[in-house]
Design a protein around this motif. Structure first.
Motif, short mmCIF file in Angstrom:
data_model
loop_
_atom_site.label_atom_id
_atom_site.label_comp_id
_atom_site.label_asym_id
_atom_site.label_seq_id
_atom_site.Cartn_x
_atom_site.Cartn_y
_atom_site.Cartn_z
N PHE A 1 0.81 -1.22 0.00
CA PHE A 1 0.00 0.00 0.00
C PHE A 1 0.85 1.27 0.00
CE2 PHE A 1 -3.14 -3.08 1.31
CZ PHE A 1 -4.28 -2.65 0.65
N PRO A 2 1.26 1.72 -1.19
CA PRO A 2 1.93 3.02 -1.26
C PRO A 2 1.11 4.13 -0.60
CG PRO A 2 2.13 1.87 -3.35
CD PRO A 2 1.18 1.06 -2.49
N TYR A 3 -0.20 3.99 -0.62
CA TYR A 3 -1.05 5.01 0.02
C TYR A 3 -0.63 5.24 1.47
CZ TYR A 3 -4.84 7.25 2.44
OH TYR A 3 -5.53 8.11 3.25
N PHE A 4 -0.51 4.15 2.23
CA PHE A 4 -0.19 4.30 3.65
C PHE A 4 1.25 4.80 3.84
CE2 PHE A 4 -3.81 1.29 3.98
CZ PHE A 4 -4.64 2.09 4.75
N SER A 5 2.17 4.37 2.99
CA SER A 5 3.53 4.92 3.09
C SER A 5 3.51 6.42 2.86
CB SER A 5 4.44 4.29 2.02
OG SER A 5 4.40 2.90 2.08
N ALA B 1 -2.06 -0.58 -15.56
CA ALA B 1 -1.21 -0.46 -16.76
C ALA B 1 0.22 -0.91 -16.46
CB ALA B 1 -1.21 0.98 -17.25
N HIS B 2 0.65 -0.70 -15.22
CA HIS B 2 2.05 -0.94 -14.86
C HIS B 2 2.38 -2.40 -14.59
CE1 HIS B 2 5.98 -0.27 -13.14
NE2 HIS B 2 5.62 -1.00 -12.11
N ALA B 3 1.41 -3.14 -14.04
CA ALA B 3 1.71 -4.47 -13.46
C ALA B 3 2.37 -5.40 -14.47
CB ALA B 3 0.43 -5.10 -12.91
N ALA C 1 22.16 0.13 -10.34
CA ALA C 1 21.72 0.12 -11.74
C ALA C 1 20.22 0.36 -11.88
CB ALA C 1 22.08 -1.23 -12.36
N HIS C 2 19.49 0.32 -10.77
CA HIS C 2 18.03 0.38 -10.84
C HIS C 2 17.50 1.77 -10.55
CE1 HIS C 2 18.17 -3.84 -11.32
NE2 HIS C 2 18.30 -4.17 -10.04
N GLY C 3 16.65 2.26 -11.44
CA GLY C 3 15.99 3.55 -11.21
C GLY C 3 14.53 3.34 -10.85
N TYR C 4 14.08 4.02 -9.81
CA TYR C 4 12.70 3.87 -9.36
C TYR C 4 11.90 5.14 -9.63
CZ TYR C 4 14.10 -0.50 -7.36
OH TYR C 4 14.55 -1.77 -7.25
N GLN C 5 10.85 4.96 -10.41
CA GLN C 5 10.00 6.09 -10.76
C GLN C 5 8.68 6.04 -9.99
OE1 GLN C 5 10.45 6.61 -14.95
NE2 GLN C 5 8.98 8.30 -15.06
N ASN C 6 8.45 4.91 -9.30
CA ASN C 6 7.22 4.83 -8.50
C ASN C 6 7.46 4.02 -7.24
OD1 ASN C 6 6.14 1.90 -8.82
ND2 ASN C 6 6.78 2.52 -10.88
N LEU C 7 6.67 4.32 -6.22
CA LEU C 7 6.84 3.73 -4.90
C LEU C 7 6.43 2.26 -4.87
CD1 LEU C 7 7.47 4.11 -1.90
CD2 LEU C 7 5.20 5.16 -1.62
N PHE C 8 5.44 1.90 -5.68
CA PHE C 8 5.00 0.50 -5.72
C PHE C 8 6.19 -0.42 -6.05
CE2 PHE C 8 3.58 -3.19 -8.12
CZ PHE C 8 2.60 -3.72 -7.31
N ASP C 9 6.91 -0.11 -7.13
CA ASP C 9 8.07 -0.92 -7.51
C ASP C 9 9.09 -0.95 -6.38
OD1 ASP C 9 7.14 -1.57 -9.99
OD2 ASP C 9 8.44 -0.18 -11.09
N THR D 1 1.74 7.68 -6.84
CA THR D 1 0.62 7.40 -7.76
C THR D 1 1.10 7.14 -9.19
OG1 THR D 1 0.27 9.76 -8.11
CG2 THR D 1 -1.09 8.70 -6.42
N PHE D 2 2.34 6.80 -9.37
CA PHE D 2 2.90 6.44 -10.69
C PHE D 2 2.92 7.63 -11.66
CE2 PHE D 2 0.85 2.50 -9.16
CZ PHE D 2 1.82 1.53 -9.37
N THR D 3 2.98 8.85 -11.17
CA THR D 3 2.95 9.99 -12.11
C THR D 3 4.22 10.82 -12.06
OG1 THR D 3 1.73 11.27 -10.46
CG2 THR D 3 0.44 10.21 -12.18
#
Ligand SMILES: *[C@@H]1O[C@H](CO)[C@@H](O)[C@H](O)[C@H]1NC(C)=O
Ligand SMILES: *[C@@H]1O[C@H](CO)[C@@H](O)[C@H](O)[C@H]1NC(C)=O
Length: 336
Positions: free
Chosen positions: A198-202, A285-287, A228-236, A216-218
């Motif tokens: 739950f990214p919401y609660f984080s 869309a992301h999954a 080497a890894h870039g994170y553009q969203n909290l879910f990942d 929110t993936f935006t």
């Protein structure tokens, strides 16, 4: 090599590529409401919206009856309140599997989730989970369903200690005695770990360090660069934190299935219709694309939850539905 063979191989590769990127979105079917549609109507709603995976928190007999003959793949739960029963004896676990699984031979069971968010420091429940897992697994194998149905448990992310950056993810030292045998069980049986994410609660717990866009993936660009890894969203980032934790606890190849994720539309801070719609649309869309640590492999994800549930507490828990109790869609999501 004949051109026919080349063609077949090419088609084979294409098919396996398509396979890995096909979306794997399910929806959990919670029932804590006094105004919800019948189980039959709810399952019709899954079908008419092309929702192909369902998480049921307990073996609700009316829902299982309505699922007979359908193509919906089912994750069914042994509730926390039933753990003591199935852990008490093999006989009990065989009885549970017989009554709730074997008698529904025309329901497509895929997972049994044994316990949901059991707190490792709960001296009553926690010691039961491993025993219940092994008992249920034994019964599933006995009835010849060992290859069809994976047995696992659903955790929440309070079991995680270090979580930044994702490569540093680790389980808290004090939960290792609980989680390590469970991970060994998953490894031995080639089963995934179920994780409620739950990214919401984080975000609401820490809006200073976490932006709404990241949650929110935006976010327009990478927020966290981790080697080497870039994170553009909290879910990942959260999913990869748990992958890192699994690597350090003897389960480097254990797969994660996201057994709950969602965003509430009302009732608390940042719980707005627009934020929820943005999160859920982007989630779907992301999954299929996987996470930086597991790229190109769809993340099986169960959205939480089918309906707004007015009997849930506290207030914030009431507004996670993708549909209103009158079966009208809230966000007009396309699930596949
Ligand atoms: C095993 O379970 C069945 C079905 O619940 C019950 O009838 C039977 O008495 C149980 N046997 C033992 C030895 O507990
Ligand atoms: C269904 O319920 C929602 C929320 O209460 C409401 O906005 C909507 O108008 C209702 N739709 C129908 C068809 O009754």
């Amino acid at each position: 090599m004949s051109s026919m063979a080349t063609l077949l191989i090419t088609l084979g590769l294409l098919a396996s590529f398509l396979d890995t990127t096909e979306s794997q979105i399910g929806v959990s079917y919670g029932m804590f409401g006094n105004n919800l549609p019948s189980e039959t109507d709810a399952i019709s709603l899954y079908n008419s919206n092309d929702i192909r995976m369902m998480r049921l928190y307990f073996p609700n007999q009316a829902a299982l009856q309505a699922l007979r003959g359908s193509n919906i793949e089912v994750m069914v739960g042994v509730q926390n309140s039933e753990l003591s029963y199935v852990a008490a004896s093999r006989n009990n676990s065989f009885d549970w599997v017989w009554r709730n699984i074997v008698t529904y031979s025309d329901v497509k069971f895929r997972y049994i989730s044994v316990g949901n968010e059991v707190n490792p420091s709960d001296g009553t429940l926690a010691p039961l989970v491993y025993i219940a897992l092994t008992n249920i697994r034994e019964a599933v194998v006995f009835y010849g369903l060992g290859n069809q149905i994976k047995v696992s448990t659903a955790i929440d992310t309070t079991l995680i200690g270090a979580n930044y950056p994702p490569s540093q993810g680790a389980f808290k030292a004090e939960v290792r005695a609980y989680i390590d045998p469970i991970i060994a069980f998953l490894v031995a049986n080639n089963a995934p770990l179920l994780v409620n994410v739950f990214p919401y609660f984080s975000y609401v717990d820490n809006p200073v360090d976490i932006s709404l866009a990241y949650a929110t993936f935006t976010s327009p660009s990478i927020v966290v660069q981790d080697g080497a890894h870039g994170y553009q969203n909290l879910f990942d980032a959260i999913v990869d934190v748990v992958y890192s934790a699994l690597e350090k606890a003897g389960g480097p190849w254990v797969e994660i299935v996201v057994s709950e994720t969602g965003w509430p539309s009302a009732g608390a801070s940042a719980a707005t219709f627009n934020n929820a719609r943005t999160y859920l649309r982007n989630m779907v869309a992301h999954a299929r694309w996987g996470t930086p640590k597991r790229p190109g492999r769809a993340i099986q994800t169960y959205l939480f939850s089918m309906f707004d549930e007015n009997n849930k507490e506290p207030q914030i828990e009431k507004n996670f539905g993708l549909f209103y109790p009158n079966q009208t869609t809230k966000y007009n999501l396309c699930f596949n």
